[in-house]
Design a protein around this motif. Structure first.
Motif, PDB file in Angstrom:
ATOM      1  N   ALA A  28       0.850  -1.192   0.000  1.00  0.00           N
ATOM      2  CA  ALA A  28       0.000   0.000   0.000  1.00  0.00           C
ATOM      3  C   ALA A  28       0.878   1.231   0.000  1.00  0.00           C
ATOM      4  N   VAL A  29       0.406   2.268  -0.691  1.00  0.00           N
ATOM      5  CA  VAL A  29       1.121   3.556  -0.701  1.00  0.00           C
ATOM      6  C   VAL A  29       0.065   4.649  -0.587  1.00  0.00           C
ATOM      7  N   ALA A  30       0.365   5.648   0.251  1.00  0.00           N
ATOM      8  CA  ALA A  30      -0.556   6.782   0.352  1.00  0.00           C
ATOM      9  C   ALA A  30       0.234   8.076   0.273  1.00  0.00           C
ATOM     10  N   ASP A  31      -0.354   9.084  -0.350  1.00  0.00           N
ATOM     11  CA  ASP A  31       0.188  10.439  -0.204  1.00  0.00           C
ATOM     12  C   ASP A  31      -0.891  11.255   0.504  1.00  0.00           C
ATOM     13  N   SER A  32      -0.784  12.571   0.446  1.00  0.00           N
ATOM     14  CA  SER A  32      -1.701  13.367   1.269  1.00  0.00           C
ATOM     15  C   SER A  32      -3.131  13.356   0.731  1.00  0.00           C
ATOM     16  N   SER A  33      -3.315  12.966  -0.538  1.00  0.00           N
ATOM     17  CA  SER A  33      -4.669  13.050  -1.098  1.00  0.00           C
ATOM     18  C   SER A  33      -5.207  11.727  -1.638  1.00  0.00           C
ATOM     19  N   SER A  34      -4.387  10.694  -1.681  1.00  0.00           N
ATOM     20  CA  SER A  34      -4.855   9.453  -2.308  1.00  0.00           C
ATOM     21  C   SER A  34      -4.097   8.252  -1.764  1.00  0.00           C
ATOM     22  N   SER A  35      -4.575   7.066  -2.139  1.00  0.00           N
ATOM     23  CA  SER A  35      -3.797   5.868  -1.802  1.00  0.00           C
ATOM     24  C   SER A  35      -4.083   4.777  -2.819  1.00  0.00           C
ATOM     25  N   VAL A  36      -3.203   3.783  -2.796  1.00  0.00           N
ATOM     26  CA  VAL A  36      -3.413   2.599  -3.623  1.00  0.00           C
ATOM     27  C   VAL A  36      -3.073   1.399  -2.735  1.00  0.00           C
ATOM     28  N   VAL A  37      -3.952   0.403  -2.767  1.00  0.00           N
ATOM     29  CA  VAL A  37      -3.765  -0.782  -1.927  1.00  0.00           C
ATOM     30  C   VAL A  37      -3.818  -2.008  -2.831  1.00  0.00           C
ATOM     31  N   ALA A  38      -2.848  -2.899  -2.650  1.00  0.00           N
ATOM     32  CA  ALA A  38      -2.825  -4.117  -3.470  1.00  0.00           C
ATOM     33  C   ALA A  38      -3.969  -5.027  -3.042  1.00  0.00           C
ATOM     34  N   PRO A  39      -4.662  -5.629  -4.015  1.00  0.00           N
ATOM     35  CA  PRO A  39      -5.753  -6.520  -3.629  1.00  0.00           C
ATOM     36  C   PRO A  39      -5.215  -7.813  -2.996  1.00  0.00           C
ATOM     37  N   ASN A  40      -5.920  -8.282  -1.983  1.00  0.00           N
ATOM     38  CA  ASN A  40      -5.618  -9.553  -1.304  1.00  0.00           C
ATOM     39  C   ASN A  40      -4.133  -9.764  -1.032  1.00  0.00           C
ATOM     40  N   ASP A  41      -3.583 -10.885  -1.519  1.00  0.00           N
ATOM     41  CA  ASP A  41      -2.191 -11.207  -1.201  1.00  0.00           C
ATOM     42  C   ASP A  41      -1.202 -10.642  -2.215  1.00  0.00           C
ATOM     43  N   GLU A  42      -1.707  -9.843  -3.105  1.00  0.00           N
ATOM     44  CA  GLU A  42      -0.817  -9.345  -4.150  1.00  0.00           C
ATOM     45  C   GLU A  42       0.061  -8.200  -3.647  1.00  0.00           C
ATOM     46  N   THR A  43       0.992  -7.799  -4.487  1.00  0.00           N
ATOM     47  CA  THR A  43       1.831  -6.653  -4.133  1.00  0.00           C
ATOM     48  C   THR A  43       1.710  -5.617  -5.242  1.00  0.00           C
ATOM     49  N   LEU A  44       2.129  -4.399  -4.907  1.00  0.00           N
ATOM     50  CA  LEU A  44       2.046  -3.323  -5.891  1.00  0.00           C
ATOM     51  C   LEU A  44       3.279  -3.349  -6.790  1.00  0.00           C
ATOM     52  N   ALA A  45       3.090  -2.889  -8.005  1.00  0.00           N
ATOM     53  CA  ALA A  45       4.234  -2.720  -8.907  1.00  0.00           C
ATOM     54  C   ALA A  45       4.786  -1.318  -8.672  1.00  0.00           C
ATOM     55  N   PRO A  46       5.978  -1.223  -8.094  1.00  0.00           N
ATOM     56  CA  PRO A  46       6.514   0.100  -7.718  1.00  0.00           C
ATOM     57  C   PRO A  46       6.527   1.083  -8.882  1.00  0.00           C
ATOM     58  N   ASP A  47       6.939   0.604 -10.047  1.00  0.00           N
ATOM     59  CA  ASP A  47       7.071   1.513 -11.191  1.00  0.00           C
ATOM     60  C   ASP A  47       5.759   2.201 -11.542  1.00  0.00           C
ATOM     61  N   SER A  48       4.673   1.441 -11.495  1.00  0.00           N
ATOM     62  CA  SER A  48       3.416   2.064 -11.898  1.00  0.00           C
ATOM     63  C   SER A  48       2.925   3.050 -10.839  1.00  0.00           C
ATOM     64  N   VAL A  49       3.182   2.733  -9.559  1.00  0.00           N
ATOM     65  CA  VAL A  49       2.800   3.685  -8.513  1.00  0.00           C
ATOM     66  C   VAL A  49       3.590   4.985  -8.675  1.00  0.00           C
ATOM     67  N   LEU A  50       4.897   4.832  -8.890  1.00  0.00           N
ATOM     68  CA  LEU A  50       5.759   6.018  -9.001  1.00  0.00           C
ATOM     69  C   LEU A  50       5.444   6.815 -10.264  1.00  0.00           C
ATOM     70  N   ALA A  51       5.092   6.090 -11.333  1.00  0.00           N
ATOM     71  CA  ALA A  51       4.762   6.783 -12.587  1.00  0.00           C
ATOM     72  C   ALA A  51       3.496   7.608 -12.402  1.00  0.00           C
ATOM     73  N   ARG A  52       2.504   7.020 -11.738  1.00  0.00           N
ATOM     74  CA  ARG A  52       1.257   7.754 -11.547  1.00  0.00           C
ATOM     75  C   ARG A  52       1.490   8.978 -10.659  1.00  0.00           C
ATOM     76  N   LYS A  53       2.336   8.794  -9.626  1.00  0.00           N
ATOM     77  CA  LYS A  53       2.643   9.923  -8.733  1.00  0.00           C
ATOM     78  C   LYS A  53       3.269  11.067  -9.529  1.00  0.00           C
ATOM     79  N   SER A  54       4.206  10.729 -10.398  1.00  0.00           N
ATOM     80  CA  SER A  54       4.898  11.818 -11.103  1.00  0.00           C
ATOM     81  C   SER A  54       4.029  12.423 -12.202  1.00  0.00           C
ATOM     82  N   GLU A  55       3.147  11.619 -12.790  1.00  0.00           N
ATOM     83  CA  GLU A  55       2.316  12.150 -13.874  1.00  0.00           C
ATOM     84  C   GLU A  55       1.072  12.878 -13.368  1.00  0.00           C
ATOM     85  N   GLU A  56       0.427  12.286 -12.340  1.00  0.00           N
ATOM     86  CA  GLU A  56      -0.858  12.844 -11.916  1.00  0.00           C
ATOM     87  C   GLU A  56      -0.829  13.419 -10.507  1.00  0.00           C
ATOM     88  N   ASP A  57       0.302  13.267  -9.826  1.00  0.00           N
ATOM     89  CA  ASP A  57       0.456  13.692  -8.440  1.00  0.00           C
ATOM     90  C   ASP A  57      -0.536  13.012  -7.493  1.00  0.00           C
TER      91      ASP A  57
END
Lengths: 320, 186
Positions: A28-57
């Motif tokens: 799971a990753v959260a910033d001040s306005s949003s978050s993303v949580v991996a479903p069930n036992d899965e994990t997040l793909a760091p690159d896509s989280v970081l890409a979304r942060k830099s593109e959409e904040d």
């Protein structure tokens, strides 16, 4: 370990980026306005989280609080340091502990301003709180004091703010005035747009307060520190010091229960006169003399290194 | 300037002789130095060295002179008494003085707030004496912020006390004290 990372600034993003290389998963990753949580036992793909942060904040589509409810082992708290009640960082740490989860802090607020409160919550939890990243970036200051045994450490001092150190180094080397060097530091990204936290000594003081809490088992907050900054220090004071083989550094110290931060004269080529953004922690011990640890005191990957070292300790419960 | 060892009144220098440093402040007049040194030999002291800082004035406008000598403790007391009787200003005297040297940098409106008063206050409040100071004006016009490097001689073990006192004096005048990190041990 499964990590929930709260705070997606320089440090939070670096933790997300580097976690896998230390054998940990980000769930799971959260910033001040949003978050993303991996479903069930899965994990997040760091690159896509970081890409979304830099593109959409934003990091995801959920509310920030959702990250705290994720199924994680360790909460990495990397929101900006706040003074006083240390919120929201303090609340995040408490929420994790109340769910018997571990907390690794990069945020200084909770351990500088509410150390005793936090330890009390930790006491009733199966989770633990570690905070190596809060002092001196990559420098293992807290762990070293812990290993030496706080009772055998008589004093800790050092250069704990890279911005202030950069400014002093440049002023002395180039004979430039404070305002000029500060503007240069801002251009280089070494100083924030509002540098007051760094140059007035607050940041260094918070780190000293944390060290005092480790040394003396709690009881300290920023209000207990005697703090002076380097703002407005004339260049002439540095040249006068240089004529005598000395220079000026913003030194924080914890000794005999007293926390002080202020500009100090140190030998120009001495151990404490680290240059640029470098930090140094000097530990005086009862039986082993003086230890010096210097290195990078700030920065994303540097601070994330300390965060992930704490996570590593928690994943080896026998020696954590 | 020195004298032959053993020129003291009672023959050879005895085992109980100790080394002393006497710091004198002389008025800038002919004959003052001789006037100051005579009681040392007359009272059985063995003069080792005289450091005469001409052209350098204390905050009170006197010439500082540092004299190293050997004498028994009893004779040394007589020497100090005799110096004072001769009207010589003895600032510090003793074998165990000057254990610590502290260098500080003061920053602020030093001139407007009367630097010599600042230093005199410090000397009155502590064992420290001002051994040396160097003043630097800000380069920018219209800015009266001044920096001064001050070297203080203090009795051994009193460094921290001196710095505390200095902080107090400085706070009253809104001066910044850039302290030495650790006072040098004796």
């Amino acid at each position: 370990m499964r990590l929930a990372v709260v705070g997606a600034g320089v440090v939070g993003r670096a933790v997300v980026d580097l976690a896998a290389s230390y054998g940990h998963d980000v769930v799971a990753v959260a910033d001040s306005s949003s978050s993303v949580v991996a479903p069930n036992d899965e994990t997040l793909a760091p690159d896509s989280v970081l890409a979304r942060k830099s593109e959409e904040d934003v990091v995801g589509d959920d509310a920030p609080e959702a990250a705290l409810d994720a199924d994680y082992d360790v909460l990495v708290e990397a929101t900006p340091t706040t003074l006083g009640d240390a919120e929201p960082g303090y609340g995040h740490a408490v929420a994790a502990l109340e769910h018997d989860r571990h907390v690794v802090l990069a945020n200084k607020g909770p351990v500088a301003e509410r150390y005793d409160d936090l330890r009390a919550v930790e006491h009733d939890s199966a989770g633990r709180v570690l905070f190596e990243a809060t002092v001196g970036g990559a420098i293992p200051a807290v762990t070293t004091i812990d290993d030496l045994g706080p009772a055998h450490v008589t004093a800790v001092r050092g250069v704990l703010n890279g911005t202030a150190n950069f400014v002093l180094t440049r002023m002395a080397a180039e004979g430039l005035d404070y305002e000029h060097v500060l503007a240069e530091a801002q251009d280089l990204g070494v100083a924030e747009a509002d540098p007051s936290f760094d140059v007035e000594g607050t940041d260094a003081a918070l780190k000293c307060v944390i060290l005092a809490n480790v040394l003396y088992g709690g009881g300290y907050s920023l209000a207990d520190a005697e703090v002076e900054g380097i703002d407005g220090l004339p260049t002439e004071s540095l040249s006068l010091a240089a004529e005598d083989g000395m220079t000026v550094r913003l030194i924080g110290s914890v000794e005999d229960g007293v926390i002080r931060v202020g500009p100090r004269l140190v030998p120009e080529h001495g151990t404490l006169a680290v240059s640029g953004t470098r930090n140094i922690v000097q530990i005086e011990t009862d039986h082993a003399g003086r230890l010096n640890i210097s290195g990078r005191g700030a920065g994303g990957p540097e601070t994330a290194t300390a965060v992930l070292a704490d996570v590593g300790r928690l994943s080896r419960p026998d020696d954590a | 300037m020195s004298e032959e060892p053993g020129s003291a009144l009672d023959g050879p220098v005895s085992d109980t002789d100790r080394a002393y440093t006497v710091r004198l402040e002389l008025v800038d007049q002919p004959g003052e130095l001789l006037n100051a040194l005579r009681p040392i030999a007359e009272n059985g002291g063995n003069l080792l060295s005289v450091f005469h800082e001409r052209g350098h004035l204390t905050p009170r406008g006197h010439i500082p002179v540092e004299v190293d000598l050997e004498a028994t403790p009893e004779r040394f007391e007589r020497i100090v008494d005799a110096l004072r009787e001769n009207g010589v200003n003895v600032v510090r005297a003793g074998a165990d003085r000057y254990g610590e040297q502290l260098t500080v940098v003061l920053v602020g409106h030093l001139v407007d707030t009367d630097l010599s008063d600042t230093l005199s206050q410090l000397e009155r409040a502590t064992s420290a004496t001002v051994a040396d100071f160097s003043l630097r004006l800000a380069r920018e016009e219209g800015d009266s912020v001044t920096s001064a490097r001050v070297r203080l001689d203090a009795e051994a073990g009193t460094g921290r006390e001196v710095l505390d006192a200095l902080r107090e004096v400085a706070a009253e005048k809104e001066l910044t004290v850039v302290e030495p990190l650790v006072e040098v041990s004796p």
